[in-house]
Design a protein around this motif. Structure first.
Motif, PDB file in Angstrom:
ATOM      1  N   LEU A  47       0.844  -1.188   0.000  1.00  0.00           N
ATOM      2  CA  LEU A  47       0.000   0.000   0.000  1.00  0.00           C
ATOM      3  C   LEU A  47       0.882   1.242   0.000  1.00  0.00           C
ATOM      4  O   LEU A  47       1.718   1.421   0.895  1.00  0.00           O
ATOM      5  CB  LEU A  47      -0.901   0.005   1.240  1.00  0.00           C
ATOM      6  N   LEU A  48       0.717   2.051  -1.008  1.00  0.00           N
ATOM      7  CA  LEU A  48       1.454   3.307  -1.094  1.00  0.00           C
ATOM      8  C   LEU A  48       0.717   4.352  -0.270  1.00  0.00           C
ATOM      9  O   LEU A  48      -0.457   4.640  -0.532  1.00  0.00           O
ATOM     10  CB  LEU A  48       1.549   3.743  -2.557  1.00  0.00           C
ATOM     11  N   GLY A  49       1.372   4.910   0.740  1.00  0.00           N
ATOM     12  CA  GLY A  49       0.696   5.923   1.537  1.00  0.00           C
ATOM     13  C   GLY A  49       1.294   6.082   2.916  1.00  0.00           C
ATOM     14  O   GLY A  49       2.366   5.541   3.220  1.00  0.00           O
ATOM     15  N   GLN A  50       0.597   6.834   3.756  1.00  0.00           N
ATOM     16  CA  GLN A  50       1.009   7.102   5.123  1.00  0.00           C
ATOM     17  C   GLN A  50      -0.190   6.993   6.046  1.00  0.00           C
ATOM     18  O   GLN A  50      -1.334   7.154   5.614  1.00  0.00           O
ATOM     19  CB  GLN A  50       1.618   8.506   5.235  1.00  0.00           C
ATOM     20  N   ILE A  51       0.081   6.737   7.320  1.00  0.00           N
ATOM     21  CA  ILE A  51      -1.003   6.639   8.291  1.00  0.00           C
ATOM     22  C   ILE A  51      -1.482   8.027   8.674  1.00  0.00           C
ATOM     23  O   ILE A  51      -0.679   8.896   9.018  1.00  0.00           O
ATOM     24  CB  ILE A  51      -0.546   5.856   9.536  1.00  0.00           C
ATOM     25  N   ASN A  87     -11.442  -2.646  17.997  1.00  0.00           N
ATOM     26  CA  ASN A  87     -12.790  -3.086  17.655  1.00  0.00           C
ATOM     27  C   ASN A  87     -12.729  -4.593  17.478  1.00  0.00           C
ATOM     28  O   ASN A  87     -12.165  -5.082  16.502  1.00  0.00           O
ATOM     29  CB  ASN A  87     -13.270  -2.397  16.377  1.00  0.00           C
ATOM     30  N   ASN A  88     -13.256  -5.323  18.471  1.00  0.00           N
ATOM     31  CA  ASN A  88     -13.147  -6.789  18.457  1.00  0.00           C
ATOM     32  C   ASN A  88     -11.680  -7.235  18.348  1.00  0.00           C
ATOM     33  O   ASN A  88     -11.357  -8.168  17.611  1.00  0.00           O
ATOM     34  CB  ASN A  88     -13.970  -7.384  17.308  1.00  0.00           C
ATOM     35  N   GLY A  89     -10.828  -6.532  19.060  1.00  0.00           N
ATOM     36  CA  GLY A  89      -9.416  -6.914  19.094  1.00  0.00           C
ATOM     37  C   GLY A  89      -8.586  -6.397  17.946  1.00  0.00           C
ATOM     38  O   GLY A  89      -7.392  -6.652  17.880  1.00  0.00           O
ATOM     39  N   LYS A  90      -9.181  -5.671  17.019  1.00  0.00           N
ATOM     40  CA  LYS A  90      -8.450  -5.161  15.862  1.00  0.00           C
ATOM     41  C   LYS A  90      -8.318  -3.639  15.928  1.00  0.00           C
ATOM     42  O   LYS A  90      -9.167  -2.953  16.499  1.00  0.00           O
ATOM     43  CB  LYS A  90      -9.143  -5.564  14.555  1.00  0.00           C
ATOM     44  N   ILE A  91      -7.243  -3.130  15.319  1.00  0.00           N
ATOM     45  CA  ILE A  91      -7.016  -1.690  15.223  1.00  0.00           C
ATOM     46  C   ILE A  91      -7.558  -1.197  13.884  1.00  0.00           C
ATOM     47  O   ILE A  91      -7.292  -1.794  12.837  1.00  0.00           O
ATOM     48  CB  ILE A  91      -5.509  -1.354  15.273  1.00  0.00           C
ATOM     49  N   LYS A  92      -8.304  -0.101  13.936  1.00  0.00           N
ATOM     50  CA  LYS A  92      -8.757   0.522  12.692  1.00  0.00           C
ATOM     51  C   LYS A  92      -7.757   1.586  12.289  1.00  0.00           C
ATOM     52  O   LYS A  92      -7.446   2.493  13.054  1.00  0.00           O
ATOM     53  CB  LYS A  92     -10.140   1.147  12.865  1.00  0.00           C
ATOM     54  N   VAL A  93      -7.223   1.457  11.085  1.00  0.00           N
ATOM     55  CA  VAL A  93      -6.211   2.374  10.568  1.00  0.00           C
ATOM     56  C   VAL A  93      -6.780   3.172   9.410  1.00  0.00           C
ATOM     57  O   VAL A  93      -7.437   2.616   8.520  1.00  0.00           O
ATOM     58  CB  VAL A  93      -4.962   1.592  10.087  1.00  0.00           C
ATOM     59  N   VAL A  94      -6.556   4.465   9.454  1.00  0.00           N
ATOM     60  CA  VAL A  94      -6.934   5.336   8.342  1.00  0.00           C
ATOM     61  C   VAL A  94      -5.647   5.788   7.667  1.00  0.00           C
ATOM     62  O   VAL A  94      -4.789   6.412   8.289  1.00  0.00           O
ATOM     63  CB  VAL A  94      -7.740   6.561   8.809  1.00  0.00           C
TER      64      VAL A  94
END
Length: 321
Positions: free
Chosen positions: A208-212, A219-226
């Motif tokens: 994935l080309l990009g930056q956080i 959320n149910n043990g997972k991290i939501k990343v934008v």
């Protein structure tokens, strides 16, 4: 429980490892503490394949080869390594010995302390995002100390250097890996880059080309990343986020030990490489004195002279013949 030894060496880089050998020749026992999760310091962590030319009798040797040789040289003297932790505090005891405490709550009693910490402790460069402290060392990992916890998980690795690509290539064997970097140019060894591109081509990893842009809580043990790339924003969830942005050097708690410092370096006596505090020594790149050369070779010389002075503290009733 308090462990006992003759000398605590702070720093497991080449100079610290050679100090084990020099002290061992004098029957002086050592415990070694390092912030990294493996010995070798900067040589092994940042430049494992970089050639080094100032080691006597070796026309050229890589940082990792030098580390391996020094570990083998030190092994007969049975040093005890405390890795993945730093010294939090030191205190002088009534016995005139030192009590050294680490960030993992280890306590070690020693007659001498040898600071061989290079230019300071290496610590990971962290994500420049506020409010993620509660996720760090849980779902956001800056170092992998137990890769078995990652088996079968969804991972986002961020970075374009050797650590990011090496872990991408390794973890792709048993994880769902997405590698993200701000451009498709990498500061890693050509072999690592080729392996990663082959994995991407075979659809065994995602790139994935990009930056956080931001990170939301669990959320149910997972991290939501934008993440974003130019004007395109993507949202996804992963079990673990692994940022590998390299390391930075910090003097850390050493700055508060009452040593005579000069621009974050420790002044020493060049006869014995002792600091302004008796029975605390400094060798390698962390010390300073007139004519100082920041060479591994110089650090080896300093370790040899330091060991002779440590002998006097460890065995005051004996003569070093």
């Amino acid at each position: 429980m308090i462990e006992k030894t003759d000398v605590v060496i702070i720093g497991a880089g080449p100079v610290g490892l050679f100090a084990i050998f020099e002290l061992g020749l004098l029957n002086i026992s050592c415990h070694v503490i390092d912030n990294l999760d493996k010995p070798g310091g900067q040589c092994a962590e940042l430049y494992p394949e970089k050639p080094i030319y100032d080691i006597p009798s070796r026309v050229s040797i890589s940082g990792q080869e030098l580390t391996n040789d020094l570990l083998a040289q030190a092994k007969p003297f049975k040093p005890v390594y405390h890795l993945g932790q730093q010294v939090d505090s030191i205190a002088k005891l009534k016995t005139n010995e030192w009590l050294v405490k680490t960030s993992l709550n280890n306590s070690i009693q020693a007659k001498c302390i040898v600071i061989a910490a290079g230019a300071g402790s290496f610590v990971p460069r962290k994500l420049p995002i506020k409010g993620i402290e509660n996720l760090e060392e849980k779902n956001i990992l800056y170092a992998i100390r137990n890769k078995s916890i990652l088996y079968g998980k969804d991972l986002l690795i961020v970075g374009g250097g050797d650590s990011a690509l090496d872990w991408t290539n390794e973890l792709a064997k048993f994880c769902n890996v997405t590698l993200m970097h701000r451009r498709k140019e990498f500061k890693a060894s050509p072999d690592s880059v080729s392996k990663m591109l082959e994995l991407e081509n075979d659809k065994k990893i995602n790139f994935l080309l990009g930056q956080i842009q931001s990170i939301e809580g669990l959320n149910n043990g997972k991290i939501k990343v934008v993440a974003y790339n130019n004007e395109i924003t993507k949202n996804f969830e992963v079990d673990y986020l692994l940022p590998f942005f390299g390391l930075k050097m910090e003097l850390g708690p050493i700055a508060n030990w009452g040593l005579n410092l000069d621009k974050n370096l420790i002044n020493v006596d060049t006869k014995k490489f002792e600091t302004s505090v008796p029975s605390i020594f400094a060798i390698g790149d962390i010390n300073t004195y007139p004519g100082k050369l920041k060479l591994i070779l110089s650090g080896f010389h300093e370790a040899a002279l330091m060991a002779q002075e440590c002998f006097k503290y460890c065995f005051p009733d004996k003569k070093n013949i």
